[in-house]
Design a protein around this motif. Sequence first.
Motif, short mmCIF file in Angstrom:
data_model
loop_
_atom_site.label_atom_id
_atom_site.label_comp_id
_atom_site.label_asym_id
_atom_site.label_seq_id
_atom_site.Cartn_x
_atom_site.Cartn_y
_atom_site.Cartn_z
N HIS A 82 -60.85 -62.98 25.32
CA HIS A 82 -61.29 -61.58 25.20
C HIS A 82 -62.74 -61.53 25.65
N ASP A 86 -69.21 -59.95 21.81
CA ASP A 86 -69.34 -60.77 20.59
C ASP A 86 -68.77 -62.17 20.82
N HIS A 87 -67.94 -62.34 21.86
CA HIS A 87 -67.36 -63.66 22.16
C HIS A 87 -67.82 -64.23 23.50
N ASP A 168 -59.23 -61.38 18.99
CA ASP A 168 -59.46 -60.44 17.88
C ASP A 168 -58.21 -60.23 17.02
N TYR A 200 -61.73 -54.15 9.08
CA TYR A 200 -61.82 -54.57 10.49
C TYR A 200 -60.66 -53.92 11.28
N SER A 230 -60.59 -65.04 16.44
CA SER A 230 -62.01 -65.10 16.79
C SER A 230 -62.92 -64.56 15.70
N HIS A 231 -62.34 -63.98 14.64
CA HIS A 231 -63.11 -63.57 13.45
C HIS A 231 -62.26 -63.90 12.22
#
Length: 413
Positions: A82, A86-87, A168, A200, A230-231
């Motif tokens: 993605h 943020d990544h 995500d 989220y 990823s989170h």
Amino acid sequence: MKAITIAKDVYWVGANVHTEDLFEGIWPIPHGVALNSYVVKGRENAIVELVREWGGASHVLIENLNSLKISPEDINYVILNHLEPDHTGLIYLSKSIAPQAKFVTTEKGARLLEGFYGITENVIEVKTGDEINLGNGKKFIFTEIPNVHWPETMATYEIDSKVLFTGDAFGAFGVHQGSIFDDETPEIHKQYWEEETLRYYSNIISMFSSSVLKGIDELKRFDTRVIAPSHGLVWRGNPQAIINKYVRYSNYNRDLGEPEICIAWGSMYGNTEVMLNAILKGIASVGVPVHVHRVPNEDPSFILSDAYKSAGLIIGCPTYEYSMFPPMKYFMELLKKKSIKYKKVLYFGSYGWSGGAQKDFEKLSENMNWDISESITFKGHPTPEECEKGETVAIKLADEVKKIPSKIKNEEY
Ligand SMILES: Cc1cc2nc3c(=O)[nH]c(=O)nc-3n(C[C@H](O)[C@H](O)[C@H](O)COP(=O)(O)O)c2cc1C
Ligand SMILES: [Fe+2]
Ligand SMILES: [Fe+2]
């Protein structure tokens, strides 16, 4: 910091970020957020997801790599499920310190890599079913899962460890509370993860719910032992628990949600609040859980969570300059944007002379598939008769909500 082993030659190397910043510049993260990043070691090495330069995250990632005795020049592949910053924020760094690394992403991801970072070289575009062999038994297979959360999104399965890296999808707000794993999460932290996962989902993912269900279906073909998003948590003990949770959340857009009521209300001078109390009295007499949030005092991020999961939604606010009280108008626009559909809904509010808020409410309710009760509006302070009517309408709504079955099941971990 030290890397954490997930499976043989598969490591978590991410960072927990505590920051005053808002996520995506909108959403508060009082409990921070985990930027998960992973390393898979074969004859060649790959890093899956990077981090953003945020709250020291880049430094932590490099330290984690050092603990594995991996320096940036040892990385052969950067797998980007993605492309959201943020990544990927750290990409500018990998370009200068790991120029040999090849970026692996979808065709749409390659366009974003160019748009955000000017990168056009050393890019491998992959499609569903494509593979990359790292050697020593480690092999990736890729699956496009578009629109979970952006159009370029993919998931990466490593066939030896049976770890599925999902971007995500299956993510959450909140930093890890002493362990990255679901099976090391004590009972006392489960409510924290439930709240941060739902918030989220409702803030970031909800409008893509049909893509989430499609993606989950696509990924069923893998014999997944670990879900590595990823989170949020890494799901090693019971990966099915987070799948079930995400299925439940994605269906809240179609099946009304839980037998609970969310009230978002605002008031300038307290007249609307008098009716709020009558409505609360009605709901209490039926015995349905109710979440009461005041705007603009509370951030919409938290209200969206409760609105998304609750079958009943009550909006209360006065008229302000011929239209709806502005912070409520913003909240209602977010409901639309986040596709918070199929609810049992009621509007109430005070006005001074000609009103206007109700008209806005009706406009903003269009195409939401809401089952809307008769609105409760009143001039200035509500009379006892008007309050009684408000209480009666609230009882009827609460009675309907109470009959809706809860969808929470099979999420033990
Ligand atoms: C800044 C302001 C703008 C207002 N604009 C309107 C209006 O356009 N039309 C109307 O009918 N009432 C208007 N009112 C009157 C309020 O809707 C009325 O006072 C109402 O009782 C306020 O409810 P509350 O006590 O819950 O804040 C306005 C009031 C304020 C303070
Ligand atoms: Fe994202
Ligand atoms: Fe993300």
